[in-house]
Motif scaffolding. Structure first.
Motif, PDB file in Angstrom:
ATOM      1  N   ASP A  78     -55.477   4.700  34.918  1.00  0.00           N
ATOM      2  CA  ASP A  78     -54.525   4.226  33.933  1.00  0.00           C
ATOM      3  C   ASP A  78     -55.263   2.982  33.075  1.00  0.00           C
ATOM      4  O   ASP A  78     -55.183   3.000  32.065  1.00  0.00           O
ATOM      5  CB  ASP A  78     -53.281   3.852  34.361  1.00  0.00           C
ATOM      6  CG  ASP A  78     -52.321   4.969  34.624  1.00  0.00           C
ATOM      7  OD1 ASP A  78     -52.757   6.169  34.174  1.00  0.00           O
ATOM      8  OD2 ASP A  78     -51.425   5.030  35.543  1.00  0.00           O
TER       9      ASP A  78
ATOM     10  N   ASP B 225     -56.093   6.305  25.944  1.00  0.00           N
ATOM     11  CA  ASP B 225     -54.617   6.267  25.981  1.00  0.00           C
ATOM     12  C   ASP B 225     -53.856   6.978  24.943  1.00  0.00           C
ATOM     13  O   ASP B 225     -52.834   6.310  24.557  1.00  0.00           O
ATOM     14  CB  ASP B 225     -53.995   5.124  26.633  1.00  0.00           C
ATOM     15  CG  ASP B 225     -54.305   3.808  25.502  1.00  0.00           C
ATOM     16  OD1 ASP B 225     -55.226   4.166  24.426  1.00  0.00           O
ATOM     17  OD2 ASP B 225     -53.630   2.684  25.840  1.00  0.00           O
ATOM     18  N   TRP B 226     -54.248   8.218  24.443  1.00  0.00           N
ATOM     19  CA  TRP B 226     -53.367   8.781  23.398  1.00  0.00           C
ATOM     20  C   TRP B 226     -54.087  10.157  23.807  1.00  0.00           C
ATOM     21  O   TRP B 226     -54.793  10.738  24.612  1.00  0.00           O
ATOM     22  CB  TRP B 226     -54.078   8.574  21.986  1.00  0.00           C
ATOM     23  CG  TRP B 226     -55.591   8.427  21.881  1.00  0.00           C
ATOM     24  CD1 TRP B 226     -56.321   7.563  22.222  1.00  0.00           C
ATOM     25  CD2 TRP B 226     -56.588   9.600  21.471  1.00  0.00           C
ATOM     26  NE1 TRP B 226     -57.855   7.912  22.000  1.00  0.00           N
ATOM     27  CE2 TRP B 226     -57.910   9.169  21.401  1.00  0.00           C
ATOM     28  CE3 TRP B 226     -56.110  10.763  20.938  1.00  0.00           C
ATOM     29  CZ2 TRP B 226     -58.820   9.906  21.342  1.00  0.00           C
ATOM     30  CZ3 TRP B 226     -57.086  11.771  20.726  1.00  0.00           C
ATOM     31  CH2 TRP B 226     -58.581  11.157  20.610  1.00  0.00           C
ATOM     32  N   HIS B 227     -53.278  11.137  23.008  1.00  0.00           N
ATOM     33  CA  HIS B 227     -53.634  12.597  23.120  1.00  0.00           C
ATOM     34  C   HIS B 227     -53.758  13.239  21.820  1.00  0.00           C
ATOM     35  O   HIS B 227     -53.386  12.647  20.744  1.00  0.00           O
ATOM     36  CB  HIS B 227     -52.449  13.147  23.999  1.00  0.00           C
ATOM     37  CG  HIS B 227     -51.243  13.143  23.666  1.00  0.00           C
ATOM     38  ND1 HIS B 227     -50.291  12.013  23.693  1.00  0.00           N
ATOM     39  CD2 HIS B 227     -50.199  13.972  22.751  1.00  0.00           C
ATOM     40  CE1 HIS B 227     -49.355  12.290  23.482  1.00  0.00           C
ATOM     41  NE2 HIS B 227     -49.173  13.289  22.645  1.00  0.00           N
TER      42      HIS B 227
ATOM     43  N   ASP C 296     -51.771   8.673  18.364  1.00  0.00           N
ATOM     44  CA  ASP C 296     -51.445   7.310  18.167  1.00  0.00           C
ATOM     45  C   ASP C 296     -51.461   7.027  16.611  1.00  0.00           C
ATOM     46  O   ASP C 296     -50.810   5.994  16.083  1.00  0.00           O
ATOM     47  CB  ASP C 296     -52.279   6.356  18.856  1.00  0.00           C
ATOM     48  CG  ASP C 296     -53.797   6.631  18.841  1.00  0.00           C
ATOM     49  OD1 ASP C 296     -54.244   7.533  18.093  1.00  0.00           O
ATOM     50  OD2 ASP C 296     -54.769   5.668  19.348  1.00  0.00           O
TER      51      ASP C 296
ATOM     52  N   SER D 252     -56.990  12.431  28.561  1.00  0.00           N
ATOM     53  CA  SER D 252     -56.470  12.195  29.993  1.00  0.00           C
ATOM     54  C   SER D 252     -57.054  13.206  30.977  1.00  0.00           C
ATOM     55  O   SER D 252     -57.433  12.821  32.153  1.00  0.00           O
ATOM     56  CB  SER D 252     -55.198  12.299  30.140  1.00  0.00           C
ATOM     57  OG  SER D 252     -54.475  13.553  29.870  1.00  0.00           O
TER      58      SER D 252
ATOM     59  N   TRP E 206     -58.457   2.366  33.290  1.00  0.00           N
ATOM     60  CA  TRP E 206     -59.605   2.910  32.500  1.00  0.00           C
ATOM     61  C   TRP E 206     -59.054   3.500  31.114  1.00  0.00           C
ATOM     62  O   TRP E 206     -59.871   3.293  30.120  1.00  0.00           O
ATOM     63  CB  TRP E 206     -60.197   4.272  33.286  1.00  0.00           C
ATOM     64  CG  TRP E 206     -61.353   3.552  34.139  1.00  0.00           C
ATOM     65  CD1 TRP E 206     -61.297   3.049  35.607  1.00  0.00           C
ATOM     66  CD2 TRP E 206     -62.780   2.974  33.881  1.00  0.00           C
ATOM     67  NE1 TRP E 206     -62.481   2.659  36.128  1.00  0.00           N
ATOM     68  CE2 TRP E 206     -63.364   2.688  34.943  1.00  0.00           C
ATOM     69  CE3 TRP E 206     -63.418   3.320  32.615  1.00  0.00           C
ATOM     70  CZ2 TRP E 206     -64.672   2.384  35.069  1.00  0.00           C
ATOM     71  CZ3 TRP E 206     -64.684   2.843  32.697  1.00  0.00           C
ATOM     72  CH2 TRP E 206     -65.276   2.453  33.648  1.00  0.00           C
ATOM     73  N   ALA E 207     -58.052   4.296  31.081  1.00  0.00           N
ATOM     74  CA  ALA E 207     -57.591   4.904  30.125  1.00  0.00           C
ATOM     75  C   ALA E 207     -57.580   3.840  28.766  1.00  0.00           C
ATOM     76  O   ALA E 207     -57.702   3.854  27.474  1.00  0.00           O
ATOM     77  CB  ALA E 207     -56.327   5.659  30.030  1.00  0.00           C
ATOM     78  N   LYS E 208     -56.682   2.581  29.140  1.00  0.00           N
ATOM     79  CA  LYS E 208     -56.340   1.722  27.971  1.00  0.00           C
ATOM     80  C   LYS E 208     -57.553   1.152  27.796  1.00  0.00           C
ATOM     81  O   LYS E 208     -57.819   0.909  26.453  1.00  0.00           O
ATOM     82  CB  LYS E 208     -55.342   0.827  28.953  1.00  0.00           C
ATOM     83  CG  LYS E 208     -54.791   0.035  27.877  1.00  0.00           C
ATOM     84  CD  LYS E 208     -53.732  -0.996  28.355  1.00  0.00           C
ATOM     85  CE  LYS E 208     -53.260  -2.202  27.632  1.00  0.00           C
ATOM     86  NZ  LYS E 208     -52.345  -1.569  26.372  1.00  0.00           N
TER      87      LYS E 208
END
Length: 322
Positions: free
Chosen positions: A29, A38-40, A72, A90, A31-33
């Protein structure tokens, strides 16, 4: 202009000086941010208004294709076939979940290229080898995908030579170092890892070959011939449509790297050896080859013409130790 939209990294600052630095062993989490992942990817049907039509309510659909866009920013990413199988940001990071938790892997970089059209993560496998003169080579696993049709989802074992940060894909005779999943197929992370499982042993085979290259002394004449075989390009000669020309500028530049200007070129493992030949090519491709920007060069070095050039250099070097 940077191709790198956003990224995160652990350890030394990356090639372009961008990115968010993270302490080791962060959650996915985090790392994603930090990596801007952190989007899809959303999908919508293609619609259009016919040219000359003044009635905006007269909107037509094109069911054979769909638009991909970011959740986003709503920014469009590409128009693809309706059968196109999307791989989410993700999923790229989740691929490493069990590898980092129980497999001893450690994420080192992850990020977004080309506004989100290309996504990647790179993890150190924990495998390592050392050639003469403390010339260290570490093993990595790269996972990358694109949503614009330019790249199949690719899991690729890669080596990084520490002294110069050169990258070289580990593709041996049976090519088990890479698994490619075309976007017409569903991406199954566990199936890919099962296929790569046989490639874990390929690290040992790779190190045997690099050591053989480091032991193989070559003459200046052999070195010149090697570079001239590798550094060629197709011409559009009217006399011979398939003519191949030698890239004299590149031969000169690579020859200088090999002769001592390259990082690690004077180490016992590389000076006057076939390993030195390979690393002169990889350093040229990774750090010096003509490109619109450093990011375009790295993109080509990992996924495009640069990667093919490095593979050609490896194949030619293997002939010297056959």
């Amino acid at each position: 202009m940077h191709l790198v939209k956003s990224m995160a990294y652990v350890g030394d600052q990356p090639w372009h000086g961008l990115g968010n630095r993270l302490p080791p062993k962060q959650s996915l989490d985090v790392w994603a941010k930090a990596a801007g992942m952190d989007w899809h990817i959303e999908e919508a049907e293609v619609r259009f208004v016919a040219s000359g039509s003044r009635d905006l309510s007269s909107i037509h659909t094109f069911p054979d294709q769909k638009v991909l866009y970011r959740s986003d920013t709503k920014a469009p990413l590409s128009v693809v076939s309706a059968r196109y199988q999307v791989v989410q940001p993700s999923e790229i990071l989740d691929f490493y979940k069990d590898l980092t938790e129980v497999g001893g892997f450690e994420l080192e970089t992850a990020g977004v290229l080309k506004e989100g059209r290309k996504l990647w993560a790179l993890a150190r496998t924990g495998q390592s080898g050392t050639l003469k003169d403390r010339d260290q080579v570490n093993g990595y696993l790269l996972l990358a995908t694109a949503c614009d049709g330019t790249l199949a989802t690719t899991a690729q074992f890669t080596s990084v030579r520490v002294v110069c940060n050169n990258t070289l894909a580990i593709a041996l005779d049976n090519n088990v170092g890479a698994v490619k999943v075309p976007h017409r197929s569903q991406f199954n992370a566990q199936a890919v890892k099962r296929q790569l499982g046989i490639a874990v042993s390929s690290w040992d085979a790779f190190m045997v070959r690099t050591k053989a290259l480091a032991e193989r002394k070559v003459s200046d004449t052999t070195a010149e011939a090697f570079f001239r075989r590798v550094l060629t390009y197709s011409t559009t000669s009217t006399a011979d449509r398939d003519a191949i020309a030698v890239n004299e500028r590149a031969v000169k530049a690579v020859g200088e790297l090999y002769a001592g200007r390259g990082k690690g070129a004077t180490l016992a493992s590389a000076a006057g050896t076939a390993w030195g030949l390979v690393n002169a090519i990889t350093e040229h491709v990774d750090h010096h080859r003509r490109a619109r920007s450093d990011d375009h060069r790295r993109d080509a070095a990992w996924f495009g013409a640069g990667a093919a050039l490095k593979q050609q250099a490896w194949d030619e070097a293997m002939k010297l130790v056959a």
